[in-house]
Write an enzyme that holds these catalytic residues in place. Structure first.
Site, mmCIF file in Angstrom:
data_model
loop_
_atom_site.group_PDB
_atom_site.id
_atom_site.type_symbol
_atom_site.label_atom_id
_atom_site.label_comp_id
_atom_site.label_asym_id
_atom_site.label_seq_id
_atom_site.Cartn_x
_atom_site.Cartn_y
_atom_site.Cartn_z
ATOM 1 N N GLU A 42 0.837 -1.203 0.000
ATOM 2 C CA GLU A 42 0.000 0.000 0.000
ATOM 3 C C GLU A 42 0.870 1.250 0.000
ATOM 4 O OE1 GLU A 42 -2.149 2.443 3.592
ATOM 5 O OE2 GLU A 42 -2.291 0.260 3.620
ATOM 6 N N LYS A 131 -10.324 -2.506 8.293
ATOM 7 C CA LYS A 131 -9.052 -2.111 8.898
ATOM 8 C C LYS A 131 -9.333 -1.510 10.271
ATOM 9 C CE LYS A 131 -5.846 1.791 8.279
ATOM 10 N NZ LYS A 131 -5.414 2.831 7.312
#
Length: 221
Positions: A42, A131
């Protein structure tokens, strides 16, 4: 290739968060991570020229890793990440419009949640991986309690203050995996240091993986 494909194929449940990476170093860092065994990457959008970094990551390791963006806050950002070739959209918050747009663009959304309200809003918008952020202040006990009420098929990843030393605790509490930022990558680190950090994370995962059990099924309960 999806995160599920990677996990089912034996990849460790680790997201490398490359906050501050630059386009000049993105491919080299990506190669080091994949070589060490980390295959979910990411690039937060508050990094320098993040879309170009994502594009270069995709070009370098996109056939072996799921690459995408973090700190994705609006629909326009989702579309830009898709144009850069990203396959993953990670956010610090729950924004149903961002989740829906990511899914529309064929990407996986991993919205940030901190409460049951966040979690159920994200699931209602179509997210299946959440998340937990910031994870460290909330703790594995909080995740375990949250997991007891989440719909079947919902996975949670712990992000924020997570590292190799806490991996076991998070998996034991029910996390599918963790995302690691500063304990893995900082712009000031050498490529050798980044590689060592990545290897240490993968080794921590291997240490708690029962012999002969596929890694995607090896969460200690």
């Amino acid at each position: 290739m999806t995160i599920t494909d990677l996990l089912n194929g034996g990849a460790p449940p680790l997201v490398a968060i490359l906050r501050g990476v630059t386009p000049n170093t993105a491919a080299t860092v990506g190669e080091a991570l994949v070589e060490a065994g980390i295959r979910i990457i990411e690039v937060p959008l508050n990094s320098p020229d993040p879309l170009l970094s994502i594009s270069r990551l995709v070009e370098a390791v996109g056939d072996r890793a799921v690459c995408g963006a973090g700190t994705v806050l609006d629909i326009a950002a989702v579309e830009h990440v898709a144009q850069a070739g990203g396959k993953l959209v990670v956010s610090p918050n729950t924004n149903p419009a961002v989740i829906a747009q990511a899914i529309e663009c064929g990407m996986e959304a991993m919205p940030g949640i901190a409460t049951p309200t966040d979690a159920f809003s994200a699931v209602a918008a179509g997210a299946r991986r959440l998340k937990l952020f910031p994870a460290a202040p909330l703790g594995p006990g909080y995740l375990k309690a949250l997991g007891e009420v989440l719909p079947a098929g919902t996975s949670v990843w712990a992000v924020g203050g997570t590292d190799a030393s806490s991996l076991h605790s998070w998996l034991e509490a029910g996390a599918e995996g963790i995302g690691v930022g500063g304990a893995l990558f900082r712009p000031s680190m050498s490529i050798e240091e980044i590689a060592r950090n990545a290897e240490g994370l993968v080794e921590a995962w291997m240490d708690i993986t029962p012999a002969g059990v596929p890694k995607s099924e090896a969460v200690v309960r």
